[in-house]
Design a protein around this motif. Structure first.
Motif, PDB file in Angstrom:
ATOM      1  N   GLY A  40       0.822  -1.206   0.000  1.00 17.04           N
ATOM      2  CA  GLY A  40       0.000   0.000   0.000  1.00 17.04           C
ATOM      3  C   GLY A  40       0.858   1.259   0.000  1.00 17.04           C
ATOM      4  N   GLY A  41       0.186   2.381   0.268  1.00 17.10           N
ATOM      5  CA  GLY A  41       0.889   3.661   0.192  1.00 17.10           C
ATOM      6  C   GLY A  41       1.457   4.132   1.515  1.00 17.10           C
ATOM      7  N   THR A  42       0.792   3.794   2.622  1.00 13.93           N
ATOM      8  CA  THR A  42       1.223   4.321   3.931  1.00 13.93           C
ATOM      9  C   THR A  42       2.675   4.017   4.270  1.00 13.93           C
ATOM     10  OG1 THR A  42      -1.032   4.272   4.776  1.00 13.93           O
ATOM     11  CG2 THR A  42       0.745   4.220   6.414  1.00 13.93           C
ATOM     12  N   ASP A  68       1.797  -9.674   1.816  1.00 10.34           N
ATOM     13  CA  ASP A  68       0.973 -10.003   0.644  1.00 10.34           C
ATOM     14  C   ASP A  68       1.612  -9.419  -0.606  1.00 10.34           C
ATOM     15  OD1 ASP A  68      -1.606  -7.514   0.213  1.00 10.34           O
ATOM     16  OD2 ASP A  68       0.349  -7.290   1.141  1.00 10.34           O
ATOM     17  N   GLY A 139      -1.358  -2.814   7.232  1.00  7.07           N
ATOM     18  CA  GLY A 139      -2.190  -1.642   7.024  1.00  7.07           C
ATOM     19  C   GLY A 139      -3.649  -2.076   7.142  1.00  7.07           C
ATOM     20  N   THR A 146      -6.968  -6.335   5.612  1.00  4.95           N
ATOM     21  CA  THR A 146      -5.565  -6.201   5.984  1.00  4.95           C
ATOM     22  C   THR A 146      -4.773  -7.270   5.251  1.00  4.95           C
ATOM     23  OG1 THR A 146      -4.042  -5.900   7.858  1.00  4.95           O
ATOM     24  CG2 THR A 146      -5.655  -7.696   8.036  1.00  4.95           C
ATOM     25  N   ARG A 175      -4.847 -12.381  -5.165  1.00  4.10           N
ATOM     26  CA  ARG A 175      -3.691 -11.890  -4.437  1.00  4.10           C
ATOM     27  C   ARG A 175      -3.012 -13.067  -3.742  1.00  4.10           C
ATOM     28  NH1 ARG A 175      -4.026  -6.545  -2.363  1.00  4.10           N
ATOM     29  NH2 ARG A 175      -4.689  -5.071  -3.997  1.00  4.10           N
ATOM     30  N   LYS A 198      -9.482   7.383   8.736  1.00  3.13           N
ATOM     31  CA  LYS A 198      -9.618   5.963   9.077  1.00  3.13           C
ATOM     32  C   LYS A 198      -9.788   5.736  10.579  1.00  3.13           C
ATOM     33  CE  LYS A 198      -7.267   3.680   5.192  1.00  3.13           C
ATOM     34  NZ  LYS A 198      -6.081   2.864   4.797  1.00  3.13           N
TER      35      LYS A 198
HETATM   36  C1  6PG Z   1      -1.617  -3.907  -0.106  1.00  2.00           C
HETATM   37  C2  6PG Z   1      -1.619  -3.950   1.403  1.00  2.00           C
HETATM   38  C3  6PG Z   1      -2.964  -3.543   1.912  1.00  2.00           C
HETATM   39  C4  6PG Z   1      -2.782  -2.164   2.515  1.00  2.00           C
HETATM   40  C5  6PG Z   1      -4.108  -1.535   2.809  1.00  2.00           C
HETATM   41  C6  6PG Z   1      -3.929  -0.107   3.326  1.00  2.00           C
HETATM   42  O1  6PG Z   1      -0.980  -4.759  -0.733  1.00  2.00           O
HETATM   43  O2  6PG Z   1      -2.212  -2.948  -0.625  1.00  2.00           O
HETATM   44  O3  6PG Z   1      -1.203  -5.125   1.889  1.00  2.00           O
HETATM   45  O4  6PG Z   1      -3.491  -4.405   2.891  1.00  2.00           O
HETATM   46  O5  6PG Z   1      -2.024  -2.273   3.725  1.00  2.00           O
HETATM   47  O6  6PG Z   1      -4.830  -1.498   1.598  1.00  2.00           O
HETATM   48  O7  6PG Z   1      -3.259   0.616   2.327  1.00  2.00           O
HETATM   49  P1  6PG Z   1      -2.818   2.130   2.659  1.00  2.00           P
HETATM   50  O8  6PG Z   1      -1.912   2.033   3.819  1.00  2.00           O
HETATM   51  O9  6PG Z   1      -2.141   2.604   1.414  1.00  2.00           O
HETATM   52  O10 6PG Z   1      -4.080   2.857   2.972  1.00  2.00           O
END
Ligand code: 6PG
Length: 230
Positions: A40-42, A68, A139, A146, A175, A198
């Motif tokens: 993800g982006g965080t 993942d 995340g 998650t 996935r 969130k």
């Molecule tokens: C992925 C992550 C996914 C991510 C959440 C939150 O591969 O995208 O494993 O679970 O942690 O979607 O994403 P953000 O932190 O970007 O909101």
């Protein structure tokens, strides 16, 4: 399970502290730190800050896994591995054998089975039934998912395997993802959420909202940390 919440205006800095402290403790105790990275982006700025940390983390003693992965090649723009490579791996000295990449380019079921075998081979060297992460980063999506454990998907019911291919109809994709048995075998799980939008969702997850997959993350004999950016 010990749970703590860290509300912070210095999200990236505090994330680096959580990770660095866990690394120092694990390496001091066992000579190795087993860390799982989320996508993800965080986490991207967190990984970039980790690469610049002073003192540097003891990367030769750190194993990196991925919670993942998308079913794409490692150079694809959606690849979690590519995101980690660009933000972290390209900027640190870590032995190639320390980085366990989920092979998103393979047939998903095969890729999941291969990854599970890799982790179990290491686990057996530690006398563990399944790989026990010292710190597992996660995340949370807007739908309470998650890793790639999405609402209504088959992987939520997995009780035997550590890693599975998970069909996600709402994204029209498959996935590769850790399952609850592997996630909950971690010594410490840290959810990283850096979005004020969130915070209601986080409270619902923490209160055990059943339709949110993140609500079933309960490290069996470990710690759970919520790192919440304000
Ligand atoms: C992925 C992550 C996914 C991510 C959440 C939150 O591969 O995208 O494993 O679970 O942690 O979607 O994403 P953000 O932190 O970007 O909101």
């Amino acid at each position: 399970m010990k749970e703590r919440v860290i509300n912070t205006n210095c999200f990236v800095e505090d994330a680096v502290i959580v990770i660095s402290d866990a690394a120092r403790r694990a390496i001091s105790d066992k000579g190795i730190f087993r860390l799982s990275l989320c996508g993800g982006g965080t986490p991207k700025p967190v990984y970039a800050a980790l690469a610049r940390a002073v003192p540097a983390l003891d990367w030769p003693r750190i194993q990196l896994t991925f919670g993942d992965e998308r079913t794409v090649p490692p150079d694809h723009e959606q690849s979690n591995y590519r995101m980690v490579k660009e933000s972290l791996l390209d900027h640190i000295e870590i032995p190639e054998g320390n980085v366990f990449r989920m092979k998103g380019e393979l047939e998903p079921t095969e890729a999941a089975a291969l990854y599970e075998r890799e982790l179990r081979q290491v686990a057996s060297r530690f006398g563990e039934e399944r790989y026990s992460h010292d710190l597992l980063l996660l995340g949370v999506g807007d739908d309470g998912h998650t890793a790639s454990l999405f609402p209504g998907t088959e992987a939520l019911e997995e009780t035997k395997h550590d890693v599975v291919a998970n069909r996600v109809p709402q994204l029209d994709t498959t996935r590769i993802t850790f399952t609850y048995p592997l996630i909950n075998a971690a010594r410490h799980v840290c959810f990283m959420v850096n979005s004020a939008s969130k915070l209601t969702l986080v409270n619902q997850v923490r209160s055990g909202r059943a339709d949110y997959p993140a609500a079933k993350v309960h490290p069996t004999s470990g710690e759970l940390t919520w790192l919440l950016g304000q």
